[in-house]
Design an enzyme around this catalytic site. Sequence first.
Site, PDB file in Angstrom:
ATOM      1  CB  THR A 157      -0.775   0.106   1.317  1.00 11.73           C
ATOM      2  OG1 THR A 157      -1.552  -1.213   1.062  1.00 11.73           O
ATOM      3  CG2 THR A 157      -1.721   1.215   1.219  1.00 11.73           C
ATOM      4  CE  LYS A 191      -4.668  -0.989   1.727  1.00  9.64           C
ATOM      5  NZ  LYS A 191      -5.098  -2.623   2.354  1.00  9.64           N
ATOM      6  CE  LYS A 226       1.905   1.848   4.958  1.00  9.16           C
ATOM      7  NZ  LYS A 226       1.375   1.218   3.599  1.00  9.16           N
TER       8      LYS A 226
HETATM    9  P1  NAP Z   1       5.376  -6.350   7.666  1.00 10.86           P
HETATM   10  O1  NAP Z   1       5.084  -7.609   8.550  1.00 10.86           O
HETATM   11  O2  NAP Z   1       5.778  -5.049   8.724  1.00 10.86           O
HETATM   12  O3  NAP Z   1       6.302  -6.516   6.442  1.00 10.86           O
HETATM   13  C1  NAP Z   1       6.820  -5.459   5.787  1.00 10.86           C
HETATM   14  C2  NAP Z   1       8.082  -5.952   4.992  1.00 10.86           C
HETATM   15  O4  NAP Z   1       8.539  -5.096   4.389  1.00 10.86           O
HETATM   16  C3  NAP Z   1       8.893  -6.959   5.400  1.00 10.86           C
HETATM   17  O5  NAP Z   1       9.328  -8.051   4.771  1.00 10.86           O
HETATM   18  C4  NAP Z   1      10.266  -6.009   5.639  1.00 10.86           C
HETATM   19  O6  NAP Z   1      11.434  -6.414   5.603  1.00 10.86           O
HETATM   20  C5  NAP Z   1       9.914  -5.379   4.206  1.00 10.86           C
HETATM   21  N1  NAP Z   1      10.558  -4.049   3.890  1.00 10.86           N
HETATM   22  C6  NAP Z   1      10.370  -2.720   4.554  1.00 10.86           C
HETATM   23  N2  NAP Z   1      11.021  -1.935   4.149  1.00 10.86           N
HETATM   24  C7  NAP Z   1      11.957  -2.366   3.410  1.00 10.86           C
HETATM   25  C8  NAP Z   1      12.990  -1.762   2.551  1.00 10.86           C
HETATM   26  N3  NAP Z   1      13.301  -0.597   2.475  1.00 10.86           N
HETATM   27  N4  NAP Z   1      13.857  -2.753   1.778  1.00 10.86           N
HETATM   28  C9  NAP Z   1      13.433  -4.138   1.818  1.00 10.86           C
HETATM   29  N5  NAP Z   1      12.370  -4.522   2.344  1.00 10.86           N
HETATM   30  C10 NAP Z   1      11.642  -3.996   3.134  1.00 10.86           C
HETATM   31  O7  NAP Z   1       3.943  -5.719   7.006  1.00 10.86           O
HETATM   32  P2  NAP Z   1       2.762  -6.303   6.267  1.00 10.86           P
HETATM   33  O8  NAP Z   1       1.521  -6.372   7.196  1.00 10.86           O
HETATM   34  O9  NAP Z   1       3.078  -7.621   5.698  1.00 10.86           O
HETATM   35  O10 NAP Z   1       2.523  -5.336   5.060  1.00 10.86           O
HETATM   36  C11 NAP Z   1       2.998  -5.187   3.931  1.00 10.86           C
HETATM   37  C12 NAP Z   1       2.336  -4.120   3.191  1.00 10.86           C
HETATM   38  O11 NAP Z   1       1.133  -4.647   2.745  1.00 10.86           O
HETATM   39  C13 NAP Z   1       2.130  -2.837   3.622  1.00 10.86           C
HETATM   40  O12 NAP Z   1       2.288  -1.868   2.567  1.00 10.86           O
HETATM   41  C14 NAP Z   1       0.698  -2.808   4.403  1.00 10.86           C
HETATM   42  O13 NAP Z   1       0.279  -1.415   4.381  1.00 10.86           O
HETATM   43  C15 NAP Z   1       0.114  -3.717   3.234  1.00 10.86           C
HETATM   44  N6  NAP Z   1      -1.085  -4.541   3.832  1.00 10.86           N
HETATM   45  C16 NAP Z   1      -1.013  -4.984   4.959  1.00 10.86           C
HETATM   46  C17 NAP Z   1      -2.404  -5.567   5.643  1.00 10.86           C
HETATM   47  C18 NAP Z   1      -2.418  -6.552   6.737  1.00 10.86           C
HETATM   48  O14 NAP Z   1      -3.314  -6.809   7.159  1.00 10.86           O
HETATM   49  N7  NAP Z   1      -1.199  -6.721   7.408  1.00 10.86           N
HETATM   50  C19 NAP Z   1      -3.392  -5.740   4.705  1.00 10.86           C
HETATM   51  C20 NAP Z   1      -3.406  -5.265   3.368  1.00 10.86           C
HETATM   52  C21 NAP Z   1      -2.004  -4.436   2.947  1.00 10.86           C
HETATM   53  P3  NAP Z   1      12.177  -6.952   7.095  1.00 10.86           P
HETATM   54  O15 NAP Z   1      11.279  -8.113   7.523  1.00 10.86           O
HETATM   55  O16 NAP Z   1      13.408  -7.002   6.996  1.00 10.86           O
HETATM   56  O17 NAP Z   1      11.504  -5.832   8.167  1.00 10.86           O
END
Ligand code: NAP
Length: 292
Positions: free
Chosen positions: A97, A172, A240
């Site tokens: 997102t 989104k 965010k």
């Molecule tokens: P999360 O568990 O915090 O995972 C974030 C991922 O991004 C991790 O693998 C992290 O790596 C990686 N990352 C962040 N910055 C980076 C960088 N500069 N370079 C390389 N890797 C990087 O978050 P999530 O819940 O999976 O969410 C991921 C995305 O999906 C976000 O944009 C979020 O808004 C969206 N989303 C989430 C949900 C939900 O319910 N969780 C639903 C819909 C959409 P590390 O492991 O090294 O930190």
Amino acid sequence: MPRKIGFLGLGIMGLSMAKRLIGAGHPLTVYNRTASKAAPLVALGATQAATPREAARGSEIVISIVTDSPDVEEVLIGKDGAIHAAEKNALFIDMSTIAPETARRVGRALQAKGIAFLDAPVTGGDVGAREGTLSILVGGEAADLERAREVLGVMGKRITHFGPLGAGQTAKACNQILCAMNMTGIVEALHLARLSGIDPSLVVEALSAGAGGSWALEKLGSRIAKGDFNPGFYVDLIQKDLRIVQDAARPLGLPLEGTALAQRLFADNQKAGEGKLGTQAMYKAVERRIRK
Ligand code: NAP
């Protein structure tokens, strides 16, 4: 048909989505910044790459799901970004997102190198990622979506094309307004139930079947009723997203007052050190405001 896929970002969402792709028989090369998080996928047969560039080599499709706009720029078009080793006719799909404007900028940089790009953020939470029931919101060329449809279908049950690049991210942003507003209603309702002496879990159960019901009430209201504030979706992440929402609405002259209220409550969570709890922790922010 098995497709060679490079998968970047194995967080709460990415790990489950990548597992489903392996389960469907697609050969995966995975990259995660914190390398140890790739272990469960390597155990399932994925190849681990040390950089996004390495994950793109040999991949027909590259999927990314990382945190925020600068992170997508880094993994796709940065120094070690996937762009540098993309195959001829590769298709990149970003499912994070991020700001619609960033999606358009990244798309232009990729297209200049002959790489096709879709913005395809998702909704349906951690549960949807595990079960393959996400709703996928797509911007970009219809023909590119058709190339990706089968692969996307492994992760989501509904795939909607909204228009050109960035349109998926705009949809989104609309969704995040609904998530924030839903949560505000849920936490107020469950506090009223509790303070009035009726069982919040019964309220969740009964009202989920009625006009006030929602995905959030069913899935997250039930977690609140059990005192479970573990993250499906971090408070820090919805903050965010709500910044992206306000940035999209401002130039249109659209005041988002409900969204602003949710942002204040989530900011209270962050101030209390609750940014890594799930968004249902807004319940705690409202609790702190109750006049005794
Ligand atoms: P999360 O568990 O915090 O995972 C974030 C991922 O991004 C991790 O693998 C992290 O790596 C990686 N990352 C962040 N910055 C980076 C960088 N500069 N370079 C390389 N890797 C990087 O978050 P999530 O819940 O999976 O969410 C991921 C995305 O999906 C976000 O944009 C979020 O808004 C969206 N989303 C989430 C949900 C939900 O319910 N969780 C639903 C819909 C959409 P590390 O492991 O090294 O930190």
